[in-house]
Design an enzyme around this catalytic site. Structure first.
Site, PDB file in Angstrom:
ATOM      1  N   VAL A  74       0.838  -1.209   0.000  1.00  8.77           N
ATOM      2  CA  VAL A  74       0.000   0.000   0.000  1.00  8.77           C
ATOM      3  C   VAL A  74       0.872   1.258   0.000  1.00  8.77           C
ATOM      4  O   VAL A  74       0.634   2.205  -0.760  1.00  8.77           O
ATOM      5  CB  VAL A  74      -0.965  -0.014   1.211  1.00  8.77           C
ATOM      6  CG1 VAL A  74      -1.679   1.317   1.366  1.00  8.77           C
ATOM      7  CG2 VAL A  74      -1.971  -1.157   1.067  1.00  8.77           C
ATOM      8  N   ARG A  75       1.911   1.241   0.837  1.00  7.09           N
ATOM      9  CA  ARG A  75       2.718   2.465   0.944  1.00  7.09           C
ATOM     10  C   ARG A  75       3.597   2.689  -0.293  1.00  7.09           C
ATOM     11  O   ARG A  75       3.806   3.828  -0.699  1.00  7.09           O
ATOM     12  CB  ARG A  75       3.525   2.438   2.231  1.00  7.09           C
ATOM     13  CG  ARG A  75       2.561   2.520   3.418  1.00  7.09           C
ATOM     14  CD  ARG A  75       3.153   2.976   4.684  1.00  7.09           C
ATOM     15  NE  ARG A  75       2.083   3.286   5.639  1.00  7.09           N
ATOM     16  CZ  ARG A  75       2.260   3.427   6.922  1.00  7.09           C
ATOM     17  NH1 ARG A  75       3.455   3.298   7.453  1.00  7.09           N
ATOM     18  NH2 ARG A  75       1.230   3.740   7.708  1.00  7.09           N
ATOM     19  N   GLY A 120      -1.722 -22.367  -3.045  1.00  2.62           N
ATOM     20  CA  GLY A 120      -3.080 -22.268  -3.598  1.00  2.62           C
ATOM     21  C   GLY A 120      -3.372 -20.873  -4.112  1.00  2.62           C
ATOM     22  O   GLY A 120      -3.929 -20.693  -5.211  1.00  2.62           O
ATOM     23  N   ASP A 134       4.507 -23.167   5.157  1.00  2.00           N
ATOM     24  CA  ASP A 134       4.995 -24.434   4.596  1.00  2.00           C
ATOM     25  C   ASP A 134       6.319 -24.255   3.835  1.00  2.00           C
ATOM     26  O   ASP A 134       7.042 -25.212   3.617  1.00  2.00           O
ATOM     27  CB  ASP A 134       3.949 -25.037   3.639  1.00  2.00           C
ATOM     28  CG  ASP A 134       2.599 -25.226   4.314  1.00  2.00           C
ATOM     29  OD1 ASP A 134       2.559 -25.237   5.562  1.00  2.00           O
ATOM     30  OD2 ASP A 134       1.589 -25.338   3.596  1.00  2.00           O
ATOM     31  N   GLU A 191      15.530 -35.249  19.050  1.00  5.56           N
ATOM     32  CA  GLU A 191      16.235 -36.519  18.827  1.00  5.56           C
ATOM     33  C   GLU A 191      15.873 -37.175  17.498  1.00  5.56           C
ATOM     34  O   GLU A 191      16.642 -37.945  16.944  1.00  5.56           O
ATOM     35  CB  GLU A 191      15.925 -37.491  19.976  1.00  5.56           C
ATOM     36  CG  GLU A 191      16.687 -37.201  21.263  1.00  5.56           C
ATOM     37  CD  GLU A 191      16.194 -35.985  22.018  1.00  5.56           C
ATOM     38  OE1 GLU A 191      15.060 -35.537  21.747  1.00  5.56           O
ATOM     39  OE2 GLU A 191      16.941 -35.470  22.865  1.00  5.56           O
TER      40      GLU A 191
HETATM   41  O1  F6P Z   1      -0.681 -24.087   4.138  1.00  2.45           O
HETATM   42  C1  F6P Z   1      -0.636 -23.608   5.443  1.00  2.45           C
HETATM   43  C2  F6P Z   1      -1.264 -24.594   6.394  1.00  2.45           C
HETATM   44  O2  F6P Z   1      -1.218 -24.050   7.695  1.00  2.45           O
HETATM   45  C3  F6P Z   1      -0.670 -26.005   6.363  1.00  2.45           C
HETATM   46  O3  F6P Z   1       0.538 -26.099   7.066  1.00  2.45           O
HETATM   47  C4  F6P Z   1      -1.795 -26.810   6.950  1.00  2.45           C
HETATM   48  O4  F6P Z   1      -1.747 -28.143   6.510  1.00  2.45           O
HETATM   49  C5  F6P Z   1      -3.018 -26.119   6.397  1.00  2.45           C
HETATM   50  O5  F6P Z   1      -2.633 -24.792   6.052  1.00  2.45           O
HETATM   51  C6  F6P Z   1      -4.176 -26.052   7.351  1.00  2.45           C
HETATM   52  O6  F6P Z   1      -5.235 -25.500   6.663  1.00  2.45           O
HETATM   53  P1  F6P Z   1      -6.583 -25.043   7.375  1.00  2.45           P
HETATM   54  O7  F6P Z   1      -6.272 -23.805   8.163  1.00  2.45           O
HETATM   55  O8  F6P Z   1      -7.516 -24.764   6.264  1.00  2.45           O
HETATM   56  O9  F6P Z   1      -6.983 -26.166   8.253  1.00  2.45           O
END
Ligand code: F6P
Length: 319
Positions: free
Chosen positions: A24-25, A104, A128, A188
């Site tokens: 935005v900035r 996604g 992730d 471990e």
């Molecule tokens: O992609 C991010 C994430 O947090 C993943 O690590 C996890 O599997 C998924 O989204 C969980 O999705 P939701 O919040 O839709 O349960």
């Protein structure tokens, strides 16, 4: 390019707000109006937009989540849904779209760019850390730190009560978060989606360690590999030792972003606007050799294959 108005779509994780602030900035400084899309692609379909100016992003650099809210949108992955989203873009005269999110969200951005000609620039933001061609996604560092804090607390009990803990971490099908957390927490064992494991040898190590006086263990399991409760019951069955589980879940996705994530968000948010105004589209911003860069969105949406052999060996030598 001489743009007057752009839109921004977000998913949630720590550092997304910091990236939004940078977008935005930077745009405001260039005289470009920014429309925030409420609830991600679902909001784009519905035309749920809010104008954002410099002041509307004040004080959000330290806030987790996204002030624009987020939602999963099944409709967006249909042709009709995407056409509706494009109509929102055209009706509101948005000449470009910045998409801040993970795999996604970036796949959605790539679809809008490649199939519908929308000028999209992606910003990688996911705990992730599984965006192709991108070393670090916003939010991953915070997630590692949040999980590490939790592990330090779990270790206190594991040591005091001489127990075995199995801790499940997020990461979808990618073991990055699990591997980092296991190293940072001095664990471990780590069970990764990218690496086969043999329950019998895990148990043999525990039994052998125990006979030499080692009494507490923390085993990290990536959610994409197995469920903590299955691993815990397997360990109890073959060693006879009591186990406890902890599923860290969404605490890893929230929280105040670390300094690393805020700085990455500032750089990538700023770079995304510069790229969009510079005429780039269907790309994802990233850092390469300490400088800002881009990869095609088509590359970004392909999940990387990590080779954790070195880190895994390191963990085993040090544990
Ligand atoms: O992609 C991010 C994430 O947090 C993943 O690590 C996890 O599997 C998924 O989204 C969980 O999705 P939701 O919040 O839709 O349960």
């Amino acid at each position: 390019m001489n743009m007057k108005k752009i839109g921004v779509v977000t998913r949630d994780c720590a550092g997304v707000n910091a990236a939004l602030r940078a977008v935005v900035r930077t745009a405001s400084a260039a005289g470009v109006e920014v429309m925030g899309v409420i609830r991600g692609y679902e909001g784009l379909i519905k035309g749920d937009l809010v104008p954002l100016d410099r002041r509307s992003v004040s004080g959000i650099i330290s806030q987790g989540g996204t002030i624009l809210k987020s939602a999963r949108s099944e409709r967006f992955f249909t042709r009709e849904g995407q056409e509706e989203a494009v109509r929102t873009v055209l009706r509101n005269e948005m000449e470009g779209l910045i998409v801040i999110g993970g795999n996604g969200s970036l796949a959605g951005g790539h679809a809008l760019a490649s199939r519908h000609g929308v000028r999209v620039v992606g910003v990688p933001a996911t705990i992730d850390n599984d965006v192709g061609g991108v070393d670090f996604s916003i939010g991953a560092d915070t997630a590692v730190n949040v999980a590490m804090d939790a592990l330090d607390k779990i270790r206190d009990t594991a040591t005091s009560l001489e127990r075995i803990f199995v801790v499940e971490v997020m990461g979808r099908d990618c073991g990055y978060l699990a591997m980092q957390v296991a190293l940072a927490g001095g664990c471990e064992e780590v069970l990764l989606p990218e690496r086969e494991f043999d329950m019998d040898s895990v148990c043999r190590e525990i039994t052998a360690g125990n006979s030499q006086g080692k009494v507490s263990w923390i085993i990290i399991v990536a959610e994409g590999r197995a469920r903590a409760e299955d691993i815990a019951s397997g360990v109890t069955r073959c060693t006879g030792f009591e186990t406890r589980i902890a599923v860290l879940g969404h605490i890893q996705r929230g929280g105040r972003p670390t300094a690393f994530d805020r700085i990455l968000a500032a750089r990538l948010g700023h770079h995304a606007v510069e790229m969009l105004l510079g005429g780039q589209a269907d790309v994802c911003v990233c850092m390469k050799n300490s400088g800002p860069d881009v990869v095609p969105l088509a590359t970004a949406v392909r999940r990387p294959t990590f080779d954790f052999r070195y880190d895994y060996q390191l963990l085993k030598v040090l544990s």
